[in-house]
Design a protein around this motif. Structure first.
Motif: not given
Lengths: 119, 107
Positions: B21-27
């Motif tokens: 499972i992936s989690c990508r941040m805006s910063q």
């Protein structure tokens, strides 16, 4: 073992307020931040704010600023979350959660309190 | 506000599978990321904090990796009790925010 025990379910009218309690046992209450997180039916988790009891300082999510008040009573190891001007969209399960030793991740959670807002 | 994009939102898998499972941040958030598991009608449970540190009592088939903006939760060999919804959460800045959730269902 740390336990967080929350108050029972509530049914409220639109425009009213609700106050949910979270009593801690088994740990050092004052030193750890307590956050409130809510979950609308079938939806994800939403952080509302937190308090560090030993400091009495609260931080709130902008979305709830002015409508939510989080307090803590060190003498009874109890945190409170009061939400005012309730609307139907506030129907949710409200959780309290304790921060971990290394930051604001949540290693202990209350059992949740269902707040239903309905006319 | 730090926005989080968690993917996929739904994952169909079988017992024994390896899932990610992936989690990508805006910063960038350094390693200030946690992962939770939630089962229906229950409070979330902490799995991993500091991006890769396993919470006490959590089975070693769970692992986390990443730093900065991209993070991954891996379940190495899916067990029946792992079918649940998973959330990432950042605690780098206020407001604390959660990913939208990934439901892991039986294929």
């Amino acid at each position: 073992q740390v336990q967080l025990v929350q108050s029972g379910a509530e049914v409220k009218k639109p425009g009213s307020s609700v106050k949910v309690s979270c009593k801690a046992s088994g740990g050092t209450f004052s030193s750890y931040a307590i956050s409130w997180v809510r979950q609308a039916p079938g939806q994800g988790l939403e952080w509302m704010g937190r308090i560090i009891p030993i400091l009495g300082i609260a931080n709130y999510a902008q979305k709830f600023q002015g409508r939510v008040t989080i307090t803590a009573d060190k003498s009874t190891s109890t945190a409170y979350m009061e939400l005012s001007s309730l609307r139907s969209e506030d129907t949710a399960v409200y959780y309290c959660a304790r921060a971990g030793d290394g930051g604001d991740y949540f290693d202990y959670w209350g059992q949740g309190t269902l707040v239903t807002v309905s006319s | 506000v730090i926005w989080m994009t968690q993917s996929p939102s739904l994952l169909s898998a079988s017992t024994g599978d390896r899932v990610t499972i992936s989690c990508r941040m805006s910063q960038g958030i350094s390693s200030y990321l946690a992962w939770y598991q939630q089962k229906p009608g229950k409070a979330p449970e902490l799995l991993i904090y500091a991006a890769s540190t396993l919470q006490s009592g959590v089975p070693s088939r769970f692992s986390g990796s990443g730093s900065g903006t991209d993070f991954t939760l891996t379940i190495s060999c899916l067990q029946s009790e792992d079918f649940a919804t998973y959330y990432c959460q950042q605690y780098y800045s206020f407001p604390r925010t959660f990913g939208q959730g990934t439901k892991v269902e039986i294929k």
